[in-house]
Structures are given as C-alpha cells and as structure tokens.
Design an enzyme around this catalytic site. Sequence first.
Site, PDB file in Angstrom:
ATOM      1  N   HIS A 128      29.355 -33.205  54.403  1.00 47.23           N
ATOM      2  CA  HIS A 128      28.607 -32.572  55.507  1.00 47.23           C
ATOM      3  C   HIS A 128      28.626 -33.424  56.761  1.00 47.23           C
ATOM      4  CE1 HIS A 128      26.697 -29.173  53.361  1.00 47.23           C
ATOM      5  NE2 HIS A 128      26.836 -29.940  52.304  1.00 47.23           N
ATOM      6  N   ASP A 165      24.623 -34.307  48.849  1.00 45.65           N
ATOM      7  CA  ASP A 165      24.954 -33.048  48.178  1.00 45.65           C
ATOM      8  C   ASP A 165      26.368 -32.586  48.499  1.00 45.65           C
ATOM      9  OD1 ASP A 165      24.097 -32.665  50.859  1.00 45.65           O
ATOM     10  OD2 ASP A 165      23.957 -30.516  50.488  1.00 45.65           O
ATOM     11  N   GLU A 166      26.895 -31.785  47.638  1.00 40.37           N
ATOM     12  CA  GLU A 166      28.128 -31.025  47.871  1.00 40.37           C
ATOM     13  C   GLU A 166      29.270 -31.863  48.433  1.00 40.37           C
ATOM     14  OE1 GLU A 166      26.582 -26.564  48.772  1.00 40.37           O
ATOM     15  OE2 GLU A 166      26.544 -27.916  50.497  1.00 40.37           O
ATOM     16  N   VAL A 167      29.617 -32.954  47.742  1.00 45.02           N
ATOM     17  CA  VAL A 167      30.745 -33.756  48.204  1.00 45.02           C
ATOM     18  C   VAL A 167      32.025 -33.168  47.600  1.00 45.02           C
ATOM     19  CG1 VAL A 167      31.717 -36.065  48.350  1.00 45.02           C
ATOM     20  CG2 VAL A 167      29.231 -35.765  48.225  1.00 45.02           C
ATOM     21  N   GLU A 221      22.643 -33.982  43.144  1.00 43.48           N
ATOM     22  CA  GLU A 221      23.978 -34.421  42.724  1.00 43.48           C
ATOM     23  C   GLU A 221      24.049 -35.931  42.533  1.00 43.48           C
ATOM     24  OE1 GLU A 221      23.452 -32.095  45.024  1.00 43.48           O
ATOM     25  OE2 GLU A 221      25.283 -30.953  45.472  1.00 43.48           O
TER      26      GLU A 221
END
Lengths: 493, 548
Positions: B267, B328-330, B380
């Site tokens: 992000h 998050d969301e890597v 995560e």
Amino acid sequence: MKVSESFSTVDPNIQFILSADSEHCDILNDLFERYQNLIRSHFKSLVYSYSKKYGDPSGHVDTVEVTVKNCEVVPSQSMNESYSLDIEEGSNFVKLNAEAEWGVIRGLESFAQMIHPINYAPSVNTTTITDFPRFQFRGFLIDTSRHYLPISAIKAHISALSWNKFNVLHWHIVDLESFPYESEIKDIIEYARQRGIRVVPEFDTPGHTSSWGPGAGPNFLTRCYDQDGNPDGTLGPINPIYAENYLLMKRLLTEVAQVFEDAYLHLGGDEVPFGCWKSNPDITEYMAANNMTTYPQLEQQWVQGMVEIAESLKKHYVVWEEVFVNGVKINNNTVVEQMLVDLEEPRQLNTTMEAVTKSGHKALLASPWYLNYISYGVDWQKYYVEEPTAFNGTEEQKKLVMGGSTAMWGEYVDGTNLLQRTWPRASAVAERLWSAKEVRSTQTALPRLNEWRCRMLVRGLPAEPAIANINLMPEYGYCPTPYDHTNDYSGHF
Amino acid sequence: MRFLSAFLFGNALTNAADRFLPPWKFVGTVWPQPQSMVVKEDYQILDANIQFILTPDSPQCDIIPDVFQRYQALIRSHFKSASSSKKLKFSSSPAGVIDTIEVKIVNCENLPSQNMNESYTLQVGSPSSEKVELTAMAEWGVIHGLETLTQMIHDIDYRPSINSTMITDWPRFPFRGFLIDTSRHYLPVSVIKAQITAMSWNKYNVLHWHIVDLESFPYQSQVLPELSFLGAYTPLHVYTINEIKDIIEFARLRGVRVVPEFDTPGHTDSWGPGAGPKFLTPCYTNGKPDGTRGPINPIYQENYNLMRKLFTEVNQVFSDSYLHLGGDEVPFGCWKSNPDITDYMTKHNLTTYAQIEQVWVQGMVDIAHDLKKNYVVWEEVFVNGVKISNETVVEVWKGKTGTWKDTMSAVTKSGHKAILASPWYLNYISYGVDWEGYYNIEPTDFNGTNAQYELVMGGSAAMWGEYVDGTNILPRIWPRASAVAERLWSDKSVNSSAAARWRLNEWRCKMLARGLPAEPELHNPNIDPNYGYCPTPFDPFNNAHFLF
C-alpha cells in the site's frame, strides 16, 4: 461543438448584455447575476487547479452578448431550449443566441463550464456550439412524503437540476400532513422557473394514500374486513364507491391546479393493492350492482374520475404505467411513465415502452433510473448506457418517447443525504436525456464526468465521489478544490 | 410546519398530529446505553442559565473549561428548540429547578490513553433537586457524563426537563475505534473535526487515522517533505504538522485518542516518488525491469533509515503511545520477480516471502520499540509469524462473514491483545437498513477461555475512502456507527436490536438537532411512518446550529 486550440482569457468582471434586437424576458436579470457569481466562484478555485500551457491568448473576453427571439415566460412541455454559442478568435464578445430564455440558461451554463485555466489565467477556447435537447422531458422525482425535505435542500437540488440541463421536477408530494404552505410551494415553483425547470406535482391515488385518511374523513379510505366478515380496523386504498371522495379530490385538485402552473399533473395510479377492496362487502355489492367483474375495473372507475377532474381543470396528466396496463381510458396527450422493474437479466427490450407507444401515447422511461437503490462502488455507467428508445417499434413510436425521469424515492433520504446520493449519479442520466444518441461511451464520459463533479463541488454542491475505482485510477481520487461543509457557498445556487 | 399549525388550531386534525408523536418512553433515552441507569417518574425542569461548577476538592484538569463551555452551549440549544418540539404532559408538577451541575473529579490524566478511566456516576433529583451531581475518576468521565446528561433532557410542558435518575457507567471495552482514510480521498480538516465530535458524542475513544496509502501521501513531513510534495494529490491536499497537532488537541478535548497508521510494506505506491529510487521494489517481467513498482524493497538498509527518520518525527507529532504499523495485503509477486531480492534471500537463508516480509516488519517493530511506542498491526503480521511484543494489539479485519472468529481465537490464544474490525466496514453500503447487522455482532463470540476474552481490547469501525470524501462521509457514517458504539460501550446483555431501534431513532434526531447530518437508515417508513421524521429536520444550508 467545435473547439479549436486558440483561446482567449476571460475577464473577472465579465458583463452580460442583451443585443439590440433581443427580447427582454423577465428571468434574465436574475439569471445574469447568478452566472456572474458562478463564474467568479470558478475563478477563485482556478488559481489552484492544474493549468495547461500553450501559446498566447488571441483575445480577452469581457462581454457575453445575448439575443433572445421570443419570451415564453413559463417553461412547458414545448419549451424551446436550443441555443448557439460563438466564441470567435480574437473577439472580446461571446455571442449567445437563443430561441427563448431557456436557451440562455442552457447556453450560459455551457459557457461557465468551458472556462478553465491556461497559464494560470481563466480562459476559454475558440468555440462554436449549436445545442438542443434530444428529449423534451428530462425529469427528476423527489419524494417529500417518506421523509421531509427542507426547502433549502429542494432549492439546491433544483439548481443542480438546472446545471445538468434537466427540465422537470416531478414532485411526489402526496402526504397532506407534510404538505408545505402554499406560499412556500409558489416560491419553489418560481425558483424553478427562473432556472428553466417545470414543477409537475404528483398526487398519487387510489393507493399510497394511508396518510390522507385522518384528514380526509371516515369514508375516504376503504375499511378492510377479516375472514369472518368483520372490519379489522385497518384501512386500504381510497374507497371508489362514494361520490364524496371524488368531490374531495375535485376540491383538492382545483386548488392544486391553481398553485402549480404547469400544464401537467401527475395522477399516480401505481401499485394499487386489491386485497382490502376484495374483503369489503360494500364494494362487493357495488361491483355487483354495476356489473363489474374485476378489480382493475373498479380501479379504472376511480382513475377515470381523476382523469375527468384533470380534464375539467384543463390539465394534461402523467400516469404510472399501471393505469395504461389496466386499460383506463386516457386522452392522447397523456404521458405514461414506465416504472415497473424488469427483473430479467440481461434486460429484455422494454415491452411497456413498446405497448404504450404502439397505442399512440407518449411515454417516459423511469425504472432504470431509480437512484435510491444504492450499492457499494460505482454505478453511474449503468444509468449512462440505458437507451430510452431500445424497444421494438416504428419510427413513429420512437417519436412518442418524451424522455425519462430519474428518481430518488424517499425511504432512506432526507436533508442529510439527498444531494450527496443524487449527484453526480444523476448527471449520467442528464447526459443520456440531453445529448445525441451516439454519445454513449462511458470511457470517454469518465474524465468529463470527473471534471464536472469537481466543478459542482466548487459551486458548493456536495456531489459524492461516485466516479471511478481510484485504486486503479488515482488521478480521479481528488478534485482541485475539495468540498468543505463549513465554507460559505451562498450565492452560487 | 403544517402539523404544528394543525396541532394548535385544528380540532379535527389533532388526531393526525398525535399520529406523529413517537412513544413517550424513548424521549430522553441515552445512546449508548449506560451500564446502570434507574429512571424515576418525577422530574425537574432546567434553568436556562444552568451553571457548571467543580467541587473544591477536584483537581483542575486542563480540558474542563472547554468541556463545560461545549456542553453549556449544547444544553442551551434545547431552550431554543423547546417551543417547537414535541411536548409531553404529565399530571405531576416538577420536583424542582436544576440550576447547577456539580462535577467532582478524582484525578487528572491529561492525555487519553489505552488505560484512560472513563467511568462516571450521575445523580439527578437526589440527594438534591436543584443540582446534578456528576462524579468521575478522570476528566474523560466528565465528558461522557455530560453527554449522557444532555441526552436525557426532554421537553415536558414546553420546558426542558430531566427525570430523576441514577447512573453508574463505564465502558465495556477500552478500545472503541473508528478508522478514517485520508489517502483514497482527501478529507478537509473541518470534516475530520466534525467526525471526532460525533465520535465523542457516541463515546468512541480512538480515531484510527489511516493517513497515507497507495493513492496519495497527504502527511506533510518536515524531515522528509518530498514525500507529500510528490506523493499528495496536489501540494494543497496535505495535512501540515500544525494542522495535525490541532486535530489531536481537538480530539483530546473530546476524550478521543488519535492513532496514526503508516501502512508498510504494501500500500505504498504514493511514497515512491518522494522516497527515492530504491524505496519501492522494481518488478521484473521475463528477467527485465518492466517499469512497474511493488512493495517497499526490504533488502536496503537506507529504506529502514528513512522509516526511522519518519517515525521519529511521527512519534513527536502524535502523542498517543500507540502507532499503527499496518502490514496488510503485501503482494509477493513483485518481490518474487526481482533478482536482487532472490540473491538476498539466498544469502540470508530465507526460503519464503513471508520471511522477507517479516524482515521488514521486524525492522518497523524495532523502530517502534526504540521510540518507546506500542503498536497495532493488521492481522497478517501475526498470521505470518512476525515476532511482536506482548503489548502489541492485533487488529482482525478479514472474514467479515464469520471466519474472524477463528482469527480472534488464534490471536488471543497466543496471548496478544485483539481488536475486531471485520464486521464493521461501514464503507460497504447497500440499499435499506443495515445497522442491525453491526449491532448484533459480539466481539467475544469465538472459542476461547475467559483469559482469552479478556484480551479483547474492543473493536474498530471503518469508513475506507474509496467512495467518500467531505461531501458524503458524515451521512454515510452516522447513525450506522452508533450501532457499533453501543456494542463497544454497553453491557454484553444490551443486544436486542428490536429494543434498541427506537432509542437509536431518538438518538439520530438529537444528532440532527445538533447539526450532524446523520442519515435516515433506521427503519422503513413505509412500514412505520411514525419514525419517518425528526422534530428538527436537518437543513444542509443552516450552519447556525452546528454545535461542533
């Protein structure tokens, strides 16, 4: 619209004048003042916005010269909204020619939108525009029954309708108890007239009338009966067997006809539930005595009564499609508004539009444009790609399509969120109803719509960011001048 | 307007007007529901010049003058609207006239924190019928107590009045957060402040400020000014350090903490232009750089140095003892494609991409430790096995349909504190009423021991910014977020949405009267028109009564 590379700067004190051979219509003074304010509001934000750089200006525009051929005074079904706009290279004059005052409104709106910064100076490109609406009826429904809407919100909404070249406010007003004062209604109608917007009121009967009951007397609404044949205490649609109910409507609509100057009334007629009528022994008896065998026939009797009242008041009328489908006799000037949602996916060609126009009646498309049905994400594209003439029919039939109507029904909206939920989603419908049929690519519309939202923000309209998935296109994630609810936007509407 | 005249003049219409009176018992109710509240039949009327005084033995907490001023204005606004609002007639006459609110504070905490004491007791009608007695352990309880008191005011015989009442109140959870996202869309400072005010009214206590993300970088750093200069939408779509400090102070005066999130290593696209050429990972296609960029490149020491520089400044700007480190969301695709990262992993015996993510997050955690900050991370970080301290709060955001329960169970089983966010992403809107769904969530509804349940710090509602900005954020949040507020403040047993419905309707109307555009999403007025309106409608162009 022809736009060339050359451009002129625009004077912050730009003047609006009428040419020697122009008519002087009564709305023009207010109109010029409004657009002077609006154009200045654009100037304030231009300093900060992105700036294209190319060459030197060919001139400096300080005057808009307006020529109006004919004053129509009251906007109507046959109002002439066409105009031409000429910005010549090197000239300090913008020429705006219009058949009637409504074209001046539309033309000044176009001009205001064309001003953009070049080398940090407000400028307009050399441009020639010839413009007119594709459809004559470009409506928007507001519903002041489910939730009350403050007059200030209604007015701001009317302004936004005008900016988007809508021309009809369909006012689903119905509820007697929330009925505002006559002077307030007249004020709103005048406000709309000055912006080229007609106000068509809807008094929906015989269903959707439970709120009328307490004020309309004990015989107005039908008493519903339980299975044992006893009144169960609940009330249904208007009771169509009593002459006094028709008289009440005649009294009400006579007053309405005077308050609302538009030639059209919307008589409603949608979603009439038959259960209560079926349960009521007086109605059963009446139907037997009058040789009626179906409940649509009884409904027809009521609507026929309303239609006759409207005709006696010399009003034309719009009705919801059920009135047509149920076979009520309606005159040829009647506009039938399609509204039943087609649940088939993918959407079938519109059979109601086909049937209505086949019978020679004028038709309005409404169901694809119920903006009250919100969802997560972007939805303007689906409103944009709708085509009102997408049904099987002859050229003659297609000509009977008067346009369409967008709706923000009021179950979940009031003054807190009406404007945000409506704009800029309604702008997608506005372009469908005004622009040529071929203008239908959502891809090319996207950057223009984004630009248009940003301009509406500058003017103080809280148009929400319903433009794009900004994860993919961060360039559409902002406007140069963000909307701030604590700013003073007065004078822009 | 019309029904008012009918009410006054028309006998025939009196019944019609009565139709619009909501059931009397919901007038003067409180949202969120206090832990213990006993309301009696007798009532006192309020003096228009009601005074706020501190008991002589109370310490002078610095926020108190501002709190008194705010609530004096809110209470006075009731006198303006009393003549046009709903009236209730009781046969009895008032037991007294309240002219004083006497506030007793035990201890000043000055800064709201994870351990802030928000409890209070409120006595109206006894022992004195002339004064309200409000006792709080710290200044935060004063804010909450005055809020509760203000909500209890309702008109009896046209006069603002309060029933005799005894309240003992405290929050069920210490972390009652709300996430705003100023990266997807910029939010004007005035909107952020209005949001903080509304949070305080609803007894939220944490603003989770997701300040930067891939779309834009509006945090204007003084030590790294190029981050916002090149990463903000425009040089005007930024928050200066002065503006941020002003927002934090505004929040402190309202008992709200501000926890900033600088989400890494994913992000982060908007960081790239300002953070230098080595910051984001170059992605490769067919063995060649393809021009696109991925997450932060975790193999270069200079990237950790940049973060240390940034966080050292952030640590000084944001006074709260917690930072949100994101995580998050890597996405691993770009790292996998990059040969330098492959080399690095081979040299350091890293075999999975979660391990290299761990290298980065460990670096961030180490920086936070050095700065003496505690931290919150997205789930995560925990799931991928990064070593995190026991003080770490893990925020669970996935699995909104129910698998969040497994994650809550796992996080607390490992001894970590947990915050639940998954079911409360208010940005996902739909047609109609949805607050019941948020209301019915129970954060401890997962398999675990009592010790595990005690590790649930609370929850966080979120309004992610993809489709909201200053135009629509307030009406989209309120009153839907009020449902979450009650879940996080009130007792576990207060869980019937049917019982809450009318209180929530009443609360929305009160928020409208204060000038907050809380939208009508409480019920379907087709079915129950009694709740289709508020006595004081919201007028978007009347800022005169913005009581923020």
